[in-house]
Design a protein around this motif. Sequence first.
Motif, mmCIF file in Angstrom:
data_model
loop_
_atom_site.group_PDB
_atom_site.id
_atom_site.type_symbol
_atom_site.label_atom_id
_atom_site.label_comp_id
_atom_site.label_asym_id
_atom_site.label_seq_id
_atom_site.Cartn_x
_atom_site.Cartn_y
_atom_site.Cartn_z
ATOM 1 N N ARG A 361 0.839 -1.207 0.000
ATOM 2 C CA ARG A 361 0.000 0.000 0.000
ATOM 3 C C ARG A 361 0.874 1.257 0.000
ATOM 4 O O ARG A 361 0.624 2.199 -0.765
ATOM 5 N N LEU A 362 1.894 1.289 0.863
ATOM 6 C CA LEU A 362 2.779 2.446 0.913
ATOM 7 C C LEU A 362 3.564 2.596 -0.389
ATOM 8 O O LEU A 362 3.712 3.711 -0.907
ATOM 9 N N THR A 363 4.029 1.487 -0.939
ATOM 10 C CA THR A 363 4.755 1.538 -2.213
ATOM 11 C C THR A 363 3.880 2.099 -3.319
ATOM 12 O O THR A 363 4.336 2.906 -4.145
ATOM 13 N N ALA A 364 2.618 1.707 -3.349
ATOM 14 C CA ALA A 364 1.700 2.223 -4.364
ATOM 15 C C ALA A 364 1.532 3.734 -4.227
ATOM 16 O O ALA A 364 1.513 4.467 -5.229
ATOM 17 N N HIS A 365 1.397 4.224 -3.002
ATOM 18 C CA HIS A 365 1.316 5.675 -2.780
ATOM 19 C C HIS A 365 2.566 6.371 -3.305
ATOM 20 O O HIS A 365 2.489 7.397 -3.995
ATOM 21 N N LEU A 366 3.730 5.830 -2.968
ATOM 22 C CA LEU A 366 4.990 6.463 -3.337
ATOM 23 C C LEU A 366 5.191 6.454 -4.844
ATOM 24 O O LEU A 366 5.702 7.427 -5.429
ATOM 25 N N ASP A 378 13.727 5.986 -7.994
ATOM 26 C CA ASP A 378 13.371 4.572 -7.847
ATOM 27 C C ASP A 378 12.662 4.389 -6.513
ATOM 28 O O ASP A 378 13.064 4.970 -5.497
ATOM 29 N N VAL A 379 11.600 3.602 -6.528
ATOM 30 C CA VAL A 379 10.883 3.214 -5.312
ATOM 31 C C VAL A 379 10.984 1.695 -5.220
ATOM 32 O O VAL A 379 10.585 0.992 -6.141
ATOM 33 N N ARG A 380 11.521 1.190 -4.122
ATOM 34 C CA ARG A 380 11.807 -0.250 -4.080
ATOM 35 C C ARG A 380 11.768 -0.770 -2.644
ATOM 36 O O ARG A 380 11.795 0.004 -1.684
ATOM 37 N N GLY A 381 11.739 -2.072 -2.557
ATOM 38 C CA GLY A 381 11.845 -2.738 -1.267
ATOM 39 C C GLY A 381 10.642 -3.599 -0.956
ATOM 40 O O GLY A 381 9.507 -3.259 -1.287
ATOM 41 N N PRO A 382 10.885 -4.714 -0.290
ATOM 42 C CA PRO A 382 9.781 -5.621 0.072
ATOM 43 C C PRO A 382 9.176 -5.272 1.422
ATOM 44 O O PRO A 382 9.853 -4.750 2.317
ATOM 45 N N ALA A 444 -3.500 0.873 7.943
ATOM 46 C CA ALA A 444 -3.692 1.435 6.602
ATOM 47 C C ALA A 444 -3.855 2.949 6.640
ATOM 48 O O ALA A 444 -3.251 3.674 5.838
ATOM 49 N N ALA A 445 -4.673 3.458 7.565
ATOM 50 C CA ALA A 445 -4.895 4.908 7.636
ATOM 51 C C ALA A 445 -3.602 5.636 7.975
ATOM 52 O O ALA A 445 -3.360 6.753 7.502
ATOM 53 N N GLU A 446 -2.747 5.004 8.780
ATOM 54 C CA GLU A 446 -1.468 5.622 9.135
ATOM 55 C C GLU A 446 -0.516 5.625 7.943
ATOM 56 O O GLU A 446 0.219 6.600 7.716
ATOM 57 N N GLU A 449 -1.534 8.434 5.776
ATOM 58 C CA GLU A 449 -1.103 9.717 6.340
ATOM 59 C C GLU A 449 0.395 9.940 6.114
ATOM 60 O O GLU A 449 0.825 11.051 5.773
ATOM 61 N N ILE A 450 1.189 8.903 6.291
ATOM 62 C CA ILE A 450 2.630 9.005 6.044
ATOM 63 C C ILE A 450 2.883 9.438 4.610
ATOM 64 O O ILE A 450 3.694 10.333 4.338
ATOM 65 N N ALA A 451 2.174 8.821 3.674
ATOM 66 C CA ALA A 451 2.362 9.146 2.252
ATOM 67 C C ALA A 451 1.971 10.585 1.952
ATOM 68 O O ALA A 451 2.661 11.286 1.193
ATOM 69 N N GLU A 452 0.871 11.052 2.535
ATOM 70 C CA GLU A 452 0.445 12.433 2.296
ATOM 71 C C GLU A 452 1.440 13.428 2.883
ATOM 72 O O GLU A 452 1.731 14.468 2.276
ATOM 73 N N ARG A 453 1.939 13.129 4.048
ATOM 74 C CA ARG A 453 2.949 14.024 4.654
ATOM 75 C C ARG A 453 4.229 14.026 3.809
ATOM 76 O O ARG A 453 4.871 15.064 3.657
ATOM 77 N N PHE A 454 4.585 12.872 3.292
ATOM 78 C CA PHE A 454 5.761 12.789 2.426
ATOM 79 C C PHE A 454 5.556 13.618 1.157
ATOM 80 O O PHE A 454 6.457 14.342 0.714
#
Length: 477
Positions: A361-366, A378-382, A444-446, A449-454
């Motif tokens: 989910r976070l990777t998709a946001h990024l 590049d956006v990467r990592g498991p 998920a909501a957190e 929020e992390i992605a939006e702040r980023f």
Amino acid sequence: MTAILAASFGLDGFRGQPPIRLRDDPLLRRQEARESNARSYPRRIPLALTEARGIYVRDSAGQLFIDCLAGAGTLALGHNHPDVVAAIRATLDSGLPLHTLDLTTPVKDAFVEELFAALPPAFARDARIQFCGPTGADGIEAAMKLARTATGRRTVVGFSGGYHGMTQGTLAIMGNLAPKRPLGGGTGDVHMLPYPYDYRCPFGLGGEAGVDAGLALLDQLLSDPESGIVTPAAVVVEVVQGEGGVVPAPLRWLQGLRRLTRAHGVPLVFDEVQTGLGRTGRLFAFEHAGIEPDVLVLSKAIGGSLPLSVVVYRAELDCWAPGAHAGTFRGNQLAMAAGMATLRRIRADRLDEHAAVLGARLTAHLRAIQVDHPCLGDVRGPGLMIGVEIVDEHRPPSRTGARPADGELARSLQRQCLERGVILELGGRHGAVVRFLPPLIVEAAEVDEIAERFRAALRAALAERASGAVPTGLAAE
């Protein structure tokens, strides 16, 4: 007062607080005056922390932050998880000796049982465990010592970009040159090979061709009587490089590495100090490739937030003498209790699977942010071990399409994230990779929020660069 503060921990309290101000705190001033010049995190994350719960920490000004550093991956269950706190309290209340060297106790026995139950059955069935000094570096030192003793050979193979600790021995197999230069290198009996870094392929190929080239090189070095490299005692590798910039090894390369080391009788050591216990979406990162190591080094999360380090290895290697590797604090009972509670919670709640879902989910946001911002090279990592490589999109790319790293923008972005209440760390070449290592319990909501702040921090960092503004540092009280 603590109870009142604790009641506001959580996403609602985080969203509802006023804008963050990084203040000049007396604790920070005394730290700067008294602590070693080698201190690192406070230079980039100038916070004096007073309280923590879950994925949140609070500073001395009462401001709440989401902790996406989590003790460099140590805090798998976040800060002060009830299971961990209860396990520590129960151990303290039991009257158990807290310091036992390597004498056994009921807590130690239960910890070993829990750990072996979490390992792949075929590996656990014939395994031995060595408790080390309470750092991952000491675990790696022990692994190299074990392999050298078992094989009678001396040389060790490491990889560019690798990070295994800050002791003299582990520095020898480190990729980063900065800590090695003042010591004169210290690379005796070590050979460094290219790591399969797809975005910046060391062979200038990328993709499957890069994997093939790396395996062919290793095969040639181990097989060719004119290669100049004697058969090594061990190959030491991170399944996912952490400090090196969150670089995951391709699964086919790992499988080929396992095949070649086995064919040549070379013990394969997996450094899972940062990736172990669910971080990558499996309990152990090597499980993604369907292989097993000869030696597995674990630390960080294995102690449930307290210092602990172990080496688990095949019984056939267990030929070193009594006392061949020791350490005064290898009997840390509180860490074993905390680690056992952490293991049980991770397995019971399937937090490895949770990490895979939330990481995706976070990777998709990024990656959605990347579409409009080519400086995210590049956006990467498991799982919940994600790296975003910051590049200068105005400079020409390499033959594989990678643009030059932009460490300056990455540092600005890190600061802008901190000013928006998100603690992140940097790594990789030129410090240009923003690293996400939130606790595995993040929701998920957190993540959203992390992605939006980023996203907001990135816009601010780009605007700051465009204006030529120079950061002013900490705000005054």
